[in-house]
Design a protein around this motif. Structure first.
Motif, short mmCIF file in Angstrom:
data_model
loop_
_atom_site.label_atom_id
_atom_site.label_comp_id
_atom_site.label_asym_id
_atom_site.label_seq_id
_atom_site.Cartn_x
_atom_site.Cartn_y
_atom_site.Cartn_z
N GLY A 1 3.55 12.45 38.10
CA GLY A 1 2.59 13.49 38.47
C GLY A 1 3.00 14.24 39.71
O GLY A 1 2.85 15.46 39.79
N ASP A 2 3.55 13.53 40.70
CA ASP A 2 4.00 14.18 41.92
C ASP A 2 5.19 15.10 41.67
O ASP A 2 5.39 16.10 42.37
N ILE A 3 5.99 14.78 40.66
CA ILE A 3 7.18 15.57 40.37
C ILE A 3 6.86 16.82 39.56
O ILE A 3 7.32 17.92 39.89
N VAL A 4 6.06 16.68 38.52
CA VAL A 4 5.83 17.80 37.60
C VAL A 4 4.49 18.48 37.81
O VAL A 4 4.20 19.49 37.17
N GLY A 5 3.64 17.95 38.70
CA GLY A 5 2.36 18.58 38.96
C GLY A 5 1.41 18.51 37.79
O GLY A 5 0.74 19.48 37.45
N MET A 6 1.35 17.34 37.16
CA MET A 6 0.55 17.16 35.95
C MET A 6 -0.47 16.05 36.20
O MET A 6 -0.23 15.12 36.96
N SER A 7 -1.63 16.16 35.55
CA SER A 7 -2.65 15.14 35.70
C SER A 7 -2.18 13.83 35.07
O SER A 7 -1.37 13.82 34.14
N LEU A 8 -2.73 12.73 35.57
CA LEU A 8 -2.35 11.42 35.06
C LEU A 8 -2.71 11.27 33.59
O LEU A 8 -1.96 10.68 32.80
N ALA A 9 -3.87 11.82 33.21
CA ALA A 9 -4.30 11.72 31.81
C ALA A 9 -3.33 12.45 30.88
O ALA A 9 -3.01 11.98 29.78
N THR A 10 -2.85 13.61 31.33
CA THR A 10 -1.91 14.38 30.51
C THR A 10 -0.58 13.64 30.38
O THR A 10 0.03 13.62 29.30
N ILE A 11 -0.13 13.03 31.47
CA ILE A 11 1.12 12.26 31.42
C ILE A 11 1.00 11.11 30.43
O ILE A 11 1.89 10.87 29.61
N GLU A 12 -0.12 10.41 30.48
CA GLU A 12 -0.32 9.30 29.54
C GLU A 12 -0.34 9.80 28.11
O GLU A 12 0.20 9.15 27.20
N ARG A 13 -0.94 10.96 27.89
CA ARG A 13 -0.98 11.51 26.53
C ARG A 13 0.41 11.88 26.05
O ARG A 13 0.77 11.63 24.90
N TYR A 14 1.20 12.49 26.93
CA TYR A 14 2.55 12.89 26.54
C TYR A 14 3.43 11.67 26.25
O TYR A 14 4.33 11.73 25.41
N CYS A 15 3.17 10.58 26.96
CA CYS A 15 4.03 9.40 26.84
C CYS A 15 3.57 8.41 25.78
O CYS A 15 4.25 7.40 25.55
N ARG A 16 2.43 8.69 25.14
CA ARG A 16 1.85 7.68 24.26
C ARG A 16 2.81 7.28 23.14
O ARG A 16 2.96 6.09 22.83
N PHE A 17 3.49 8.26 22.52
CA PHE A 17 4.39 7.93 21.41
C PHE A 17 5.63 7.22 21.93
O PHE A 17 6.07 6.22 21.36
N ALA A 18 6.20 7.74 23.02
CA ALA A 18 7.41 7.13 23.57
C ALA A 18 7.15 5.69 23.99
O ALA A 18 7.97 4.80 23.75
N ASP A 19 5.99 5.44 24.62
CA ASP A 19 5.67 4.09 25.06
C ASP A 19 5.50 3.15 23.88
O ASP A 19 5.95 2.00 23.90
N ARG A 20 4.84 3.63 22.82
CA ARG A 20 4.67 2.79 21.64
C ARG A 20 6.01 2.49 20.99
O ARG A 20 6.26 1.38 20.50
N LYS A 21 6.88 3.49 20.97
CA LYS A 21 8.19 3.29 20.36
C LYS A 21 9.01 2.27 21.16
O LYS A 21 9.65 1.37 20.58
N ILE A 22 9.00 2.40 22.49
CA ILE A 22 9.73 1.45 23.33
C ILE A 22 9.16 0.04 23.17
O ILE A 22 9.89 -0.94 23.05
N SER A 23 7.82 -0.06 23.15
CA SER A 23 7.18 -1.36 22.99
C SER A 23 7.54 -1.97 21.64
O SER A 23 7.79 -3.17 21.53
N GLY A 24 7.58 -1.11 20.61
CA GLY A 24 7.92 -1.61 19.28
C GLY A 24 9.34 -2.13 19.22
O GLY A 24 9.61 -3.19 18.62
#
Length: 362
Positions: free
Chosen positions: A313-336
């Protein structure tokens, strides 16, 4: 020579006159023009699409008698003037509000604002069903307008209570490695440079088009974001630094228009998006990608590098909720993938026979 664009024609009310002199338009209000009983000639703003223009008309009309000021059109113009004077939103966001309220004024401009109800907003939403994104933008603008108007007693009820937005699709998707490779090898010039900035900084388009050499600060970009007015510091990663080493050092932003009469002029977010789309459509591998998808790509890259949500968030100026939304697929894929490795390792361990646990013949 680029084709000149003309704004939609506006129907002028009684007493408002348009004059063209030396190629310029002028507007003024005067009742009884050309008669023995002509009234005072009052100059008006020169843009009939602006809220100031219609406010000036009502003021001029009020000078010769009482006129209604409680119509939806009048209240909408007051709201736009409030937004402009407050200076709390970007020009792009203001244009969005202006467009949405223009739809409202077209539908109910002459009606009393206090007579409007959610059913009226729902009717417009129904007519816009084929363009759900635009419909949702209209609803968002009407919500903000309704809140502002209600506390100022321009309306008696919320105009959007119970009106639901259309369901969102999957949103902007991150680019695949093959799409990134195609962009880097097949795009050229300023369009390729812009894609690189979007991809390695994760900034919004309104911020990426303003980046320049003067924003470089100790190995990163120090910038106040255009939309949220948030101070960010974005590190210049080695891949971006290598690209920047080939760029000309000159005043102004990294992205400037090339060729024609606009050569060297600054890009706006909208114009760069338009030029990118024109080049994208020539490359089959890039079918369907969006510049905003590169913002998602950058966030996922930072997440995979081990950065926390707050750091991103500090780097791209984005809200935490938006970051979590953007990362949801990538995180699931890594976890899988991690789970698969664990399952595979467990299976191998269970099937492994050692001299200690295997039976031996004597």
């Amino acid at each position: 020579m680029p084709r000149q664009r003309h704004k939609a024609k506006v129907t002028l009310p009684k007493g408002v006159h348009r004059v063209v002199s030396r190629g310029r338009e002028y507007f003024y209000f005067q009742l009884g023009r050309g008669t023995d009983h002509a009234g005072e000639r009052i100059a008006l703003p020169n843009d009939p699409h602006s809220p100031e223009f219609w406010t000036a008309i009502r003021q001029a009309q009020g000078s010769i008698g009482a006129v209604p000021v409680d119509t939806l059109g009048a209240v909408a113009d007051e709201y736009l003037l409030f937004l402009k004077s407050a200076g709390t939103i970007t020009s792009g966001t203001f244009e969005q509000y202006q467009h949405s309220l223009r739809l409202a004024k077209t539908a109910w401009g002459s009606l009393s604002a206090k007579g409007l109800r959610p059913v009226h907003v729902q009717a417009v939403m129904d007519r816009m069903a084929a363009t759900p994104g635009a419909a949702n933008n209209f609803l968002s603008s009407m919500r903000a307008f309704s809140t502002w108007a209600r506390v100022r007693d321009h309306i008696e009820h919320s105009l959007t209570e119970g009106v639901k937005p259309y369901a969102k699709d999957q949103g902007h998707k991150p680019w695949t490695p093959d799409q990134i490779e195609a962009a880097l090898t097949k795009l050229t010039g300023v369009i390729r440079r812009g894609v690189i900035l979007y991809m390695y900084t994760g900034m919004r388009g309104s911020d990426a088009v303003r980046l320049g050499w003067t924003d470089v600060d100790e190995g990163g970009f120090a910038k106040t974001t255009q939309k949220k007015k948030r101070d960010v510091w974005c590190p210049i990663v080695p891949e971006l630094a290598a690209e920047m080493a080939t760029w000309e050092k000159r005043p102004g932003p990294f992205l400037w228009q090339e060729g024609g009469r606009a050569d060297g002029h600054r890009y706006t977010r909208k114009l760069f998006s338009k030029h990118f789309a024109e080049e994208r459509d020539k490359i089959p591998e890039l079918a369907g990608v969006t510049l905003h998808g590169l913002r998602c790509t950058a966030v996922i890259r930072l997440r995979r590098a081990g950065l926390s949500t707050g750091q991103i968030g500090d780097i791209v100026g984005m809200s935490l909720a938006t970051i979590e939304r953007y990362c949801r697929f990538a995180d699931r894929k890594i976890s899988g993938k991690a789970a698969l490795q664990t399952l595979t390792r467990t299976s191998e361990e269970q099937n492994c026979k050692t001299t200690q646990n295997s039976k031996t013949k004597t």
